[in-house]
Design a protein around this motif. Structure first.
Motif, PDB file in Angstrom:
ATOM      1  N   LYS A  43      34.283  60.952 115.374  1.00 27.89           N
ATOM      2  CA  LYS A  43      34.661  60.214 114.164  1.00 27.89           C
ATOM      3  C   LYS A  43      34.007  60.829 112.951  1.00 27.89           C
ATOM      4  CE  LYS A  43      35.558  55.843 116.420  1.00 27.89           C
ATOM      5  NZ  LYS A  43      35.171  54.430 116.539  1.00 27.89           N
ATOM      6  N   ASN A  46      34.603  58.227 107.620  1.00 26.52           N
ATOM      7  CA  ASN A  46      35.530  57.125 107.352  1.00 26.52           C
ATOM      8  C   ASN A  46      36.021  56.467 108.639  1.00 26.52           C
ATOM      9  OD1 ASN A  46      35.473  57.563 104.501  1.00 26.52           O
ATOM     10  ND2 ASN A  46      36.799  59.335 104.829  1.00 26.52           N
ATOM     11  N   LYS A  48      37.714  58.000 110.991  1.00 24.97           N
ATOM     12  CA  LYS A  48      38.898  58.697 111.504  1.00 24.97           C
ATOM     13  C   LYS A  48      38.463  59.698 112.583  1.00 24.97           C
ATOM     14  CE  LYS A  48      42.656  61.705 110.127  1.00 24.97           C
ATOM     15  NZ  LYS A  48      43.106  62.689 109.174  1.00 24.97           N
TER      16      LYS A  48
END
Length: 188
Positions: A43, A46, A48
């Motif tokens: 990740k 953020n 993502k």
């Protein structure tokens, strides 16, 4: 007599270790590797998920680091200069893998660290490894310490591994060395 035998064996071991260490020091820093890069899914800041396969067809520079690592911070200015030089080149990607953090609030520490030094690095967070530490990909890449940079070619092959920070090298020299290695990988 026993003492002399022990001393002789000890001196031989030291001499052999010294020869091996000298051989390692003489290994050219620009020896190209051909090691398949371990795949990853981590990740970013953020939340993502990013994976190595997201960057297929690009040269990827991975830099493993940590907020508590002083040599990592000393290495940042030269790497940041290289990032600026490649700002318009979409064929090269720089990813900073935050690893081996000791504090539970390491995500906040990373954000604070980057903000205070005015760095806009693309940071991914290493995952927990079997040892209970943030070390899954640190271990998968067979690392022995940080900072460590890997330059991965368009096909996911590690071509260069740069371990540590060289305090004898000026930032400009370190940046030039990294740029040269990236150019060599782009030419593969």
């Amino acid at each position: 007599m026993l003492f002399r035998s022990f001393l002789l064996i000890f001196l031989m071991v030291v001499a052999i270790a010294g020869v091996r260490a000298q051989g390692q020091e003489r290994k050219p820093a620009d020896s190209m590797l051909t090691v398949q890069a371990p795949l990853f899914k981590m990740k970013d800041m953020n939340g993502k998920v990013a994976s190595l396969s997201d960057y297929k067809g690009k040269v990827v520079v991975l830099m493993f680091w940590s907020t508590w690592c002083q040599p990592c911070h000393l290495d940042f200015p030269s790497v940041n200069n290289v990032i600026k030089d490649y700002a318009g080149d979409t064929s090269v990607v720089f990813l900073f893998i935050d690893t081996r953090e000791k504090a539970s609030n390491y995500r906040e520490l990373v954000q604070e660290d980057l903000r205070s030094h005015h760095y806009d690095f693309n940071v991914l967070f290493d995952e927990m490894g079997p040892d209970g530490m943030q070390s899954k990909y640190y271990t998968a890449y067979g690392m022995i310490g940080i900072p460590t940079k890997f330059i991965i070619d368009r096909n996911g092959i590690i071509r260069y591994q740069l371990i540590g920070y060289n305090s004898k090298m000026k930032n400009e020299e370190a940046a030039i060395t990294l740029q040269q290695l990236i150019r060599k990988v782009k030419a593969v």
